[in-house]
Design a protein around this motif. Structure first.
Motif: not given
Length: 159
Positions: A151-156
């Motif tokens: 999974r692509a890391p979620k942007t914070k």
């Protein structure tokens, strides 16, 4: 790629499926022509088995039951193989392991005879089928069942 793989399995299994259909169509009450062809071959194989290993096949063995078992192994195994089942490949492998040394008994003929070369050729073709089934099972076992997706890391977001 999945389509090509399915077509390849279908073409490979067609050898077994068409053979099973033909034997089923000719089966009859006595096992059909396959039983008549198998009886002398099985008697010779039984003699070799007894002489070399001391193992004796049961005398009450019904040839028509062996032909029916071969039809089931080839038919069901071929259908399962088409759909990508390794159990279908194992069924076909079992059929090949049992039937090949009995049906293609080149070892009973002198190397100078015509029958030797015909039977040896068919024996080696069945060994190739056996090897390709082993290859398929090995490839199937070496691949994981599900490919894990990263999974692509979620942007914070900062607010």
């Amino acid at each position: 790629m999945a389509f090509v793989s399915t077509v390849g399995r279908l073409l490979f299994a067609s050898v077994f499926l068409l053979s099973a259909w033909q034997e089923f169509d000719e089966y009859g009450s006595n096992g059909g022509p396959a039983a008549k062809f198998l009886r002398p071959k099985l008697d010779v194989f039984s003699g070799h088995l007894l002489a070399h290993t001391g193992v004796e096949l049961p005398k009450q063995l019904e040839i028509k039951h062996l032909v029916a078992a071969a039809i089931v192994l080839k038919g069901v195994g071929g259908l399962l193989f088409v759909f990508g089942s390794s159990f279908g490949a194992v069924m076909l492998l079992l059929h090949q392991a049992i039937a090949t040394p009995i049906l293609y008994d080149f070892y009973n003929y002198d190397a100078e005879k015509k029958e030797f070369y015909e039977l040896f050729s068919k024996f080696t073709q069945n060994l190739a089928l056996f090897g390709s089934l082993l290859f398929y099972i090995g490839m199937k076992m070496s691949m994981p069942n599900k490919q894990l997706r990263k999974r692509a890391p979620k942007t914070k977001t900062t607010s």
